[in-house]
Design a protein around this motif. Sequence first.
Motif, short mmCIF file in Angstrom:
data_model
loop_
_atom_site.label_atom_id
_atom_site.label_comp_id
_atom_site.label_asym_id
_atom_site.label_seq_id
_atom_site.Cartn_x
_atom_site.Cartn_y
_atom_site.Cartn_z
N ARG A 30 0.84 -1.20 0.00
CA ARG A 30 0.00 0.00 0.00
C ARG A 30 0.88 1.26 0.00
O ARG A 30 0.63 2.19 -0.78
CB ARG A 30 -0.91 -0.02 1.23
N SER A 31 1.90 1.26 0.85
CA SER A 31 2.78 2.44 0.92
C SER A 31 3.47 2.67 -0.42
O SER A 31 3.56 3.83 -0.89
CB SER A 31 3.85 2.25 2.00
N ILE A 34 1.02 4.08 -2.86
CA ILE A 34 0.69 5.49 -2.57
C ILE A 34 1.75 6.42 -3.16
O ILE A 34 1.43 7.47 -3.72
CB ILE A 34 0.57 5.69 -1.03
N LEU A 35 3.01 6.01 -3.05
CA LEU A 35 4.07 6.87 -3.57
C LEU A 35 4.23 6.72 -5.08
O LEU A 35 4.59 7.68 -5.77
CB LEU A 35 5.39 6.54 -2.87
N GLY A 87 0.68 12.41 -0.26
CA GLY A 87 0.58 10.98 0.05
C GLY A 87 1.67 10.55 1.02
O GLY A 87 1.43 9.80 1.98
N LEU A 88 2.89 11.07 0.81
CA LEU A 88 4.00 10.77 1.73
C LEU A 88 3.67 11.30 3.13
O LEU A 88 3.86 10.60 4.14
CB LEU A 88 5.29 11.41 1.19
N LEU A 91 1.05 9.13 4.90
CA LEU A 91 1.29 7.68 4.97
C LEU A 91 0.84 7.08 6.30
O LEU A 91 0.34 5.95 6.35
CB LEU A 91 2.78 7.38 4.78
N ARG A 92 1.03 7.82 7.38
CA ARG A 92 0.71 7.27 8.71
C ARG A 92 -0.71 7.60 9.15
O ARG A 92 -1.06 7.37 10.31
CB ARG A 92 1.70 7.80 9.74
N ILE A 99 -6.50 8.63 1.84
CA ILE A 99 -5.61 8.73 0.66
C ILE A 99 -6.33 8.28 -0.62
O ILE A 99 -6.22 8.97 -1.64
CB ILE A 99 -4.29 7.96 0.90
N SER A 416 8.24 10.20 7.97
CA SER A 416 7.56 10.42 6.69
C SER A 416 6.97 11.83 6.63
O SER A 416 7.01 12.48 5.57
CB SER A 416 6.46 9.37 6.48
#
Lengths: 565, 85
Positions: A30-31, A34-35, A87-88, A91-92, A99, A416
């Motif tokens: 997923r991460s 997202i990036l 998005g970065l 992330l958390r 997102i 992040s």
Amino acid sequence: MTSLHGLVPHPALLLIAGALLLPLLRGRARSVAILALPALALAALWLLPDGVLWRVHWLGYPLTPLAVDRLSRLFASIFLLLAGIGGLFALRQESRLEIPAAYLYAGAAVGVTLAADLISVFLFWECMAIGSTLVLWSAGTPAAWTASRRYVGVHLAGGMLLFAGVAGQILGTGDTGFHVMRLDSPASWLILAGFLVNAGAPPLSAWLPDAYPEASWSGMVFLSAFTTKTAVYVLLRGFPGTELLIWIGLFMIFYGIVYALLENDMRRILAYSIVNQVGFMVTGIGIGSEMALNGAAAHAFTHILYKALLLMSAGAVLAATGRRKCSELGGLFHSMPVTTLCGIIGALAISAFPLTSGFVSKSLVSQAAADAQLQGVWLLLAAASAGVFLHAGIKFPWFVFFQKDSGLRPADPPASLRWAMLLLAFLCIALGIWPDPLYALLPYPVAYVPYTAAHVVTQLQLLLFSGLAFFVMLDHLRRTPTITLDFDWLWRVAGPALAGVARARVRAARARLARGLTGLGRRAGAWILRNRAPDGLLLRSWSSGSMSLWVMLVLMAYLALYYLG
Amino acid sequence: MKRGHRLEDPRSIRKLWRGFLVLLALSVLAGALIDPKPHFAIEGWFGFHALYGFVACLVMIVGAKVLGWCLKKPDTYYARDGHDD
């Protein structure tokens, strides 16, 4: 390249499809997605050549949902860049909706910039309303829920204006293309009104400071970037040189400053300053020269970066302390040095300090006003530049990170978030020192040199003395736990109150009517009973003698009438 | 971090003020050394931007105060009366 472009996906649809698939992914995948998604969409955008690339027919109308030129590439690029950095930062974020919703929203904004016909513009426009409302919802608080209802109400109303305008324009001209329009028909006025609602123009500006601050600590970063700047893009494309926009822009500039000066909530201060900054862009579009349009486009680009940076530093403070009010914050520089530094860089950039990105973009608009010999406009823009430093440049960092010590000692945010902020801070300064790459992307050739001794010195005089005014008047700027009423009072208080009065009146009238009808029914029932009951006047049994008497009387009356007649 | 950061020391604050005032003076004096190439006559006045920035900010602050008297409400205004429910 030209032969290959048929294989390149539509950048907006790529991001939207990715947004719909994101909820299926977990953990590292997923991460990475997202990036990677905004980066892939950005790569797709830059692989596309200029020109109209997709032509389709839908419901009998020719549509061109993918067309690229310098203006659309500039806006699509900054939207995708911000989506990636946002998005970065997010992330958390615990909400798993935010997102994907933000990427749907960003994809729709990119879709507007790449659409060359009014129908595609409208469809992507409405997708933005849905995506942004979902971003608001994902905050998951009751305040966000009620704000999102008001937000979506305003935007659907704006969408209706736009739809009516688009339908009128297509019926009137037979052309679905999105070109420069003149304000010579009700349809073009409706389209302009629909665009201005999203720009945060008067009288509906209040939707922006009402809704955006209720998003999550990361959600407002996305919200600040797309809706208003897409509106700036469509105004640049559809209504350049419309003089009315100068006055609307100037109103927005001073509205933003004055309301931000009175505001206590740090995120509402930044929301008002979005209206203020979009005002500079709208004024530039109204002036309409190549320099002014370049200025509006460049300012949209730099504003997206520094406003996101400011909102990230405010978001980091909110996530760490749970507080938004200036009166409850202060002294955070002790324990949040990175956030403080990034907040200050964002504040200097929004104030157009030399060596920051705001300096190289805002100057284009002021210079355009001067070149057009619009002295009044130029003077107001200069006053507004001082006012920006006052309401956002100093006020935000001063009240949040310095002033009295609130005793709070939250740590800087996790890596992040810090990297996202540092990346934006770097871009704000890099573009300020070396504006050539930005100037090269602008719609028209740039012959302007921002760094002349005269420009630097006069700008420093303007800003430093507005700083002096801030500290001299500091006692009058101390924050109180108050809000300032705006036009949204009409639909938050007056509208519901009027509806309440109307509802009470209708209820009372209905009760009166019901009472009246019940009485009438009761009287009618009594009358029927009196006459039709077994012993009533009409149905009771009569004795034979009395009947004979009545028959005799009737016959006698008949006889008498016969003789008399 | 312990309390009493050096930026909160009154002596540092005095020094910062002095530095700021020197910076203000330098920015105005620098105006004499440049060729402003004014678009408007008013732009050519010595120290125009300094004075204009200061006065414009005072006017905006006073304007905001006046508007505030008319339109300011407690920040619980909308929540308290249940307008937003």
